[in-house]
Design an enzyme around this catalytic site. Structure first.
Site, mmCIF file in Angstrom:
data_model
loop_
_atom_site.group_PDB
_atom_site.id
_atom_site.type_symbol
_atom_site.label_atom_id
_atom_site.label_comp_id
_atom_site.label_asym_id
_atom_site.label_seq_id
_atom_site.Cartn_x
_atom_site.Cartn_y
_atom_site.Cartn_z
ATOM 1 N N ARG A 10 7.597 -3.530 -16.592
ATOM 2 C CA ARG A 10 7.629 -4.853 -17.235
ATOM 3 C C ARG A 10 7.326 -4.729 -18.724
ATOM 4 N NH1 ARG A 10 3.812 -8.605 -13.670
ATOM 5 N NH2 ARG A 10 2.769 -6.618 -13.487
ATOM 6 N N ARG A 53 6.466 -0.106 -1.551
ATOM 7 C CA ARG A 53 6.631 -1.052 -0.451
ATOM 8 C C ARG A 53 8.110 -1.146 -0.113
ATOM 9 N NH1 ARG A 53 2.005 -0.581 0.325
ATOM 10 N NH2 ARG A 53 0.375 -2.177 0.457
ATOM 11 N N GLU A 110 8.037 -2.752 8.496
ATOM 12 C CA GLU A 110 7.086 -1.829 9.137
ATOM 13 C C GLU A 110 6.345 -2.492 10.292
ATOM 14 O OE1 GLU A 110 5.794 0.425 5.118
ATOM 15 O OE2 GLU A 110 4.199 0.153 6.575
ATOM 16 N N HIS A 132 4.224 5.700 6.410
ATOM 17 C CA HIS A 132 3.261 5.090 5.469
ATOM 18 C C HIS A 132 2.009 5.963 5.313
ATOM 19 C CE1 HIS A 132 2.026 1.020 3.573
ATOM 20 N NE2 HIS A 132 1.341 2.002 3.008
ATOM 21 N N GLY A 138 1.193 7.601 2.272
ATOM 22 C CA GLY A 138 0.938 7.881 0.849
ATOM 23 C C GLY A 138 -0.524 8.123 0.501
HETATM 24 C C1 8YV Z 1 -2.828 1.897 2.365
HETATM 25 C C2 8YV Z 1 -1.204 1.174 0.538
HETATM 26 O O1 8YV Z 1 -2.776 2.830 3.357
HETATM 27 O O2 8YV Z 1 -3.214 0.652 -0.558
HETATM 28 C C3 8YV Z 1 -2.046 0.405 -0.400
HETATM 29 O O3 8YV Z 1 -1.485 -0.513 -1.033
HETATM 30 O O4 8YV Z 1 -0.050 1.018 0.583
HETATM 31 C C4 8YV Z 1 -1.674 2.192 1.478
HETATM 32 O O5 8YV Z 1 -1.742 3.401 0.823
HETATM 33 C C5 8YV Z 1 -2.811 0.542 2.999
HETATM 34 O O6 8YV Z 1 -2.452 -0.458 2.131
HETATM 35 C C6 8YV Z 1 -4.139 0.208 3.598
HETATM 36 O O7 8YV Z 1 -4.292 -1.172 3.787
#
Ligand code: 8YV
Length: 331
Positions: free
Chosen positions: A181, A243, A272, A293, A295
């Site tokens: 942005r 996401r 998901e 998921h 990460g």
């Molecule tokens: C988490 C994530 O595992 O923190 C985030 O936004 O996407 C993830 O890495 C998840 O959100 C835990 O609530």
């Protein structure tokens, strides 16, 4: 008389050390078997709780917030992204929302780099060859991937995680490009020799690899729309650890099937935990790498996230402004 401890409802199983500390500090209701709570169970819990600690798997929408009891004053998300929570509806009812930024940056950037390497160098496909008993020996023209050194990486979203990815990718010899942005400080650009693209469309059309690292907000829903995805070149690789909703997954899948882009590495999905059978077939054919998921899934990361939740709840309960309060201007 000792002050009554706040009732804190945690929707999922957290690391033991975090749960122990939470039980010492608060009147904590845990979810020991980690079965996701149904919306009705969360509403029931929110009727008496002072604090709710949800995760990405809980949808805390306007209806749920409207049904919460008057005691509920804080939603302390265990996670960085808050797209699972209607922050505006919460604030309107006088409920603050906090998240856990900063502590999962490096882990998520590592996983993004791992996906870039996995897709470009066919690591998952290769890793199945020997256990599958299919290896007939080395060949000069077999299992060839794409070189990443010297290639152009376009980062969509140059926040903490985008910058951490840029540092890694720069060390791997990738040319760093980004769309954000706002343009980031010149010192950040200079450190990784980054080129800023005001136009996402123009950047997409020129990249070899594109990584999604922006949050999911109303403004970024399907940011990689059908129209924009068509700008990607046939040899391009798309990686997403942010996401699923940021990419039009149906169009991406169709493009992968048609060979209109070379591959994708996806850690997140639009619906998901549902993943389309078309995507799983593409994974079986070695066209995409799909992760569930993961990460921020390190032991250290999850403890750090839990610590952040505790600090936010404790600060709030002691009458201070919690350090990670989510402001509507951030959305
Ligand atoms: C988490 C994530 O595992 O923190 C985030 O936004 O996407 C993830 O890495 C998840 O959100 C835990 O609530």
């Amino acid at each position: 008389m000792a002050k009554k401890k706040p009732l804190v409802v945690v929707t999922r199983k957290l690391p033991d050390i975090i749960e122990t500390r939470m039980c010492e500090l608060f009147d904590t209701r845990l979810n020991m078997d980690d079965r996701p709570m149904s919306p009705a169970e969360i509403i029931e819990a929110a009727k008496t709780a002072d604090v709710l600690v949800p995760t990405v798997t809980d949808r805390i929408d306007a209806a749920m917030i409207a049904a919460a009891g008057d005691r509920l004053k804080l939603i302390a998300n265990f996670g960085n992204g808050v797209d699972n929570i209607d922050v505006v509806a919460a604030n309107e009812r006088g409920i603050d929302v906090t998240n856990t930024p900063g502590v999962l940056t490096e882990d998520t950037a590592d996983m993004t780099m791992a996906l870039i390497l996995a897709v470009a160098r066919r690591i998952v496909e290769g890793a199945h060859v020997i256990p599958g008993g299919e290896w007939g020996g080395w060949s000069p023209t077999w299992m060839l991937g794409q070189r990443i050194t010297g290639k152009r990486l376009g980062i969509v979203g140059m926040g903490r995680i985008g910058q951490a990815l840029a540092r890694r990718a720069h060390a791997f010899g990738l040319q760093i490009h980004y769309h954000n942005r706002r343009r980031v400080a010149s010192s950040i650009e200079e450190a990784v020799e980054a080129t800023y693209w005001e136009s996402l469309d123009q950047m997409l059309a020129r990249m070899d690899i594109v990584s999604i690292n922006c949050p999911h907000t109303p403004a970024t829903y399907h940011l990689l729309s059908a129209r924009r995805l068509k700008y990607l070149r046939p040899h391009a690789i798309l990686v997403n650890t942010a996401r699923g909703e940021v990419i039009d997954e149906v169009t991406l899948t169709a493009m992968l099937q048609a060979g209109e882009i070379a591959g994708a590495g996806l850690d997140v999905f639009e619906h998901e935990p549902a993943v389309s059978s078309k995507l799983t077939k593409l994974a079986a054919a070695g066209k995409v790498t799909l992760l569930p998921h993961m990460g921020s899934a390190t032991t250290e990361g999850r403890i750090d996230m839990g610590d952040k939740v505790i600090v936010n709840v404790k600060a709030f309960m002691d009458g201070h402004r919690p350090p990670d309060r989510v402001l509507q201007s951030m959305l």
